[in-house]
Design an enzyme around this catalytic site. Structure first.
Site, PDB file in Angstrom:
ATOM      1  N   GLY A  27     -18.560  -0.296   0.577  1.00  0.00           N
ATOM      2  CA  GLY A  27     -18.705  -0.211  -0.663  1.00  0.00           C
ATOM      3  C   GLY A  27     -17.427  -0.009  -1.489  1.00  0.00           C
ATOM      4  CE1 TYR A  29      -3.530  -2.408   0.307  1.00  0.00           C
ATOM      5  CE2 TYR A  29      -3.704  -2.102   2.663  1.00  0.00           C
ATOM      6  CZ  TYR A  29      -4.149  -2.950   1.448  1.00  0.00           C
ATOM      7  OH  TYR A  29      -4.934  -3.836   1.410  1.00  0.00           O
ATOM      8  N   PRO A  73     -19.403   3.632  -3.412  1.00  0.00           N
ATOM      9  CG  PRO A  73     -18.843   5.671  -2.719  1.00  0.00           C
ATOM     10  CD  PRO A  73     -18.660   4.752  -3.816  1.00  0.00           C
ATOM     11  CG  PHE A  92     -13.942  -2.524  -0.846  1.00  0.00           C
ATOM     12  CD1 PHE A  92     -13.077  -1.639  -0.681  1.00  0.00           C
ATOM     13  CD2 PHE A  92     -13.904  -2.852  -2.210  1.00  0.00           C
ATOM     14  CE1 PHE A  92     -11.881  -1.265  -1.077  1.00  0.00           C
ATOM     15  CE2 PHE A  92     -12.540  -2.533  -3.117  1.00  0.00           C
ATOM     16  CZ  PHE A  92     -11.607  -1.808  -2.543  1.00  0.00           C
TER      17      PHE A  92
END
Length: 268
Positions: free
Chosen positions: A196, A38, A200, A193
């Protein structure tokens, strides 16, 4: 992931990212999800965590992952050039996480499967490599990520698995049986998630319940997950202090039986 803008999207500035991490721990968060890959354009999740929180609180569990990707930029490479699922690649990933987080042993390492262009043929071999690294004292616990129910069963046959991290939220419920299977086995289910992700949640029934409670749609989505099963540990990403505090407050929402029935029925 949200703090770095990886692999795409907006992100906070460095100072805000560090403040978010410190505030999260102040508010009682003791589980951080991260990975060495990341990282984008000089912002790296593990470096931010180490700068903000090292030396780490005794109760803080930092969960990281390894898989086809070793570096963040590897996501742009063809599958054949993504070498993270090899024995050498997995060791490189584990050692990179150790180094960047500034620890001698990783609390939990998730083996991420299913990335673009990769089959599940290497699942057992990858777990064998990670178990060898655990035997060296570099890893405490193992989990799996982005797996099917069949892969979960194979993983459990090959290794002690403490958590499953998969896509799951009120609008994406294919893993309902897997959530229940994990609960029966005493294994944590960690939905990524949960509100979402890059798409979203916007369903009208969520907005109706949120309006009645004086809450936001993401808060209702998180409250639903917490009510769904006691083994669920959501990991909502955030890039702002306001959203962080809203996420934490979601744990205090009390959904009625009618709310839960309405949300479940209209989300299937």
């Amino acid at each position: 992931m949200r703090l770095t803008g990886w692999p795409r999207g907006e992100r906070p500035d460095r100072g805000t990212a560090l403040t978010i991490l410190r505030r999260a721990v102040e508010l009682g968060v003791n589980h951080l999800d991260t990975s060495n890959y990341y990282a984008r354009d000089g912002m790296a999740a593990n470096e931010l965590i180490r700068t903000a929180l090292h030396p780490y609180p005794d109760d803080l569990v930092i969960v990281t992952k390894v898989g086809a990707l070793v570096e963040g930029r590897d996501i742009t490479l063809p599958a054949a050039e993504q070498c993270g699922l090899t024995a050498e690649g997995l060791r490189r990933g584990v050692e990179a996480n150790l180094r960047s987080l500034g620890v001698d042993r990783l609390a939990v390492v998730n083996l991420r499967m299913g990335d673009r262009g990769h089959t599940d043929a290497g699942l057992e071999a990858a777990l064998e490599t990670l178990m060898a690294l655990r035997a060296e004292g570099l890893i405490h616990h193992l989990g799996v990520s982005n797996v099917t129910a069949a892969q979960f069963a194979r993983a459990r046959a090959a290794a002690d698995i403490v958590c499953v991290q998969n896509l799951y939220n009120i609008a994406a419920r294919d893993d309902d049986p897997l959530v229940d299977a994990c609960a029966q086995a005493g294994i944590a289910f960690v939905p990524f998630f949960p509100v979402g992700g890059f798409q979203p949640l916007t369903a009208e029934h969520l907005a109706t319940v949120a309006s009645r409670l004086g809450a936001t749609v993401p808060q209702v989505a998180l409250a639903w997950l917490l009510a769904r099963s006691p083994n669920i540990v959501p990991i909502p990403g955030t890039s702002s202090l306001a959203h962080l505090e809203q996420n934490i407050a979601a744990a205090q929402l009390q959904l009625t039986d009618d709310d839960l029935a309405q949300l479940a029925a209209r989300s299937q």
